[in-house]
Scaffold this active site. Structure first.
Site, PDB file in Angstrom:
ATOM      1  CE  LYS A   1      -3.981  -2.084   2.348  1.00 44.66           C
ATOM      2  NZ  LYS A   1      -4.665  -2.296   3.640  1.00 44.66           N
TER       3      LYS A   1
ATOM      4  CD  GLN B   1      -3.691  -4.691   6.573  1.00 40.35           C
ATOM      5  OE1 GLN B   1      -3.771  -3.712   5.827  1.00 40.35           O
ATOM      6  NE2 GLN B   1      -4.122  -5.881   6.207  1.00 40.35           N
TER       7      GLN B   1
ATOM      8  CG  ASP C   1     -10.193  -0.931   4.450  1.00 45.11           C
ATOM      9  OD1 ASP C   1      -9.796  -1.166   3.295  1.00 45.11           O
ATOM     10  OD2 ASP C   1      -9.561  -1.268   5.464  1.00 45.11           O
TER      11      ASP C   1
END
Length: 286
Positions: free
Chosen positions: A54, A98, A121
């Site tokens: 990322k 995460q 997300d």
């Protein structure tokens, strides 16, 4: 018949280049660079790889990367406090935590603490609710990335018989909603589904995300079906495989995603797309 390959690496590269060009255009016009904060708690090896990828993607797209890695023993209160700081920071347009997080941290509480307009997300109940009511704001990245891939086939989804195998909040449920919003007829299958082979064999489109190597057998696939394999599993010999028996399925499908190089790259590209949307397009509805 041998299926055409839906090359996620190529589609993601095209999307990332489009994002980079738009960022350059907006920055030249005096707008800020999109800022993405990825919070990782602990040192999970798989998460480390993902976060590193990322970070690289952010740099290539011209984003501001404000990722933070916290010790595994970090308290839930400290993680929530950091999220509050990032929510209040106007230079940060996207926040993700995460997963997985250590056992002492409540993942649901963490996700809900992220402001829905920075939830790139797409996991916050607010954003899932908007997707369910056809008022999409920020969609979960993997299913939305799949929709981008499906558009590349040129096949209209309206009226297709679609089967989603796996009912997770990250993939299965939002995938069902995305397909339903495109007027496909959707069946979602899970561990209690009776006669899964029959369900799959009747599908024009199969999306599988269960995390079980080769669970969906190739001979279950209907001739000419589209097969999207979200799974990625590391075998004992170090090789990677998906949730679908690829070598057999590709001889029956019209389109199929490989593993690796299929859905995976689209998840990060869509994360960047969502972050850019927050930076330059989204007017928060809250």
């Amino acid at each position: 018949m041998s299926a055409k390959i839906l090359d996620g690496k190529a589609i993601a590269a095209e999307l990332r280049e489009s994002i980079r060009q738009e960022v350059d255009k907006q920055v030249a016009a005096g707008k800020p660079r999109p800022g993405l904060a990825v919070i990782m708690v602990g040192e999970d090896p798989a998460s480390q790889v993902y976060v590193r990828n990322k970070k690289i993607a952010c740099e290539k797209a011209g984003f501001k990367d404000v990722s933070q890695v916290l010790p595994a023993q970090t308290s839930q209160e400290d993680v929530l406090a950091l999220i509050d700081e990032l929510n209040a920071d106007d230079t940060v347009h996207g926040i993700i935590v995460q997963l997985p997080v250590p056992e002492h941290i409540n993942a649901e509480a963490i996700i809900e603490r992220i402001h829905p307009c920075k939830d790139v997300d797409g996991f916050h109940p607010y954003n899932v609710g908007r997707l369910a009511t056809r008022m999409m704001q920020l969609a979960p990245c993997t299913p939305h990335g799949v929709m981008t891939m499906l558009a590349k086939t040129g096949i209209p989804l309206r009226g297709l018989n679609a089967v989603v195998v796996g009912a997770s909040n990250i993939v299965g449920v939002p995938m069902m909603l995305e397909l339903l919003n495109e007027r496909a007829t959707v069946t979602i299958c899970h561990s209690a589904t009776k006669d899964l082979p029959k369900m799959v064999s009747e599908a024009d489109l199969v999306v599988v995300g269960v995390g079980i190597p080769n669970m969906v057998k190739g001979d279950w696939i209907k001739d000419g079906a589209i097969v999207i394999d979200v799974g990625i599993n590391r075998m004992e010999d170090g090789t990677l495989c998906g949730d679908v028996e690829f070598d057999v399925a590709k001889e029956k499908a019209s389109w199929i995603t490989p593993v690796p190089g299929g859905v995976g790259p689209m998840t990060i590209a869509t994360l960047l797309e969502n972050t850019m949307k927050v930076a330059y397009e989204l007017e928060c509805k809250l």
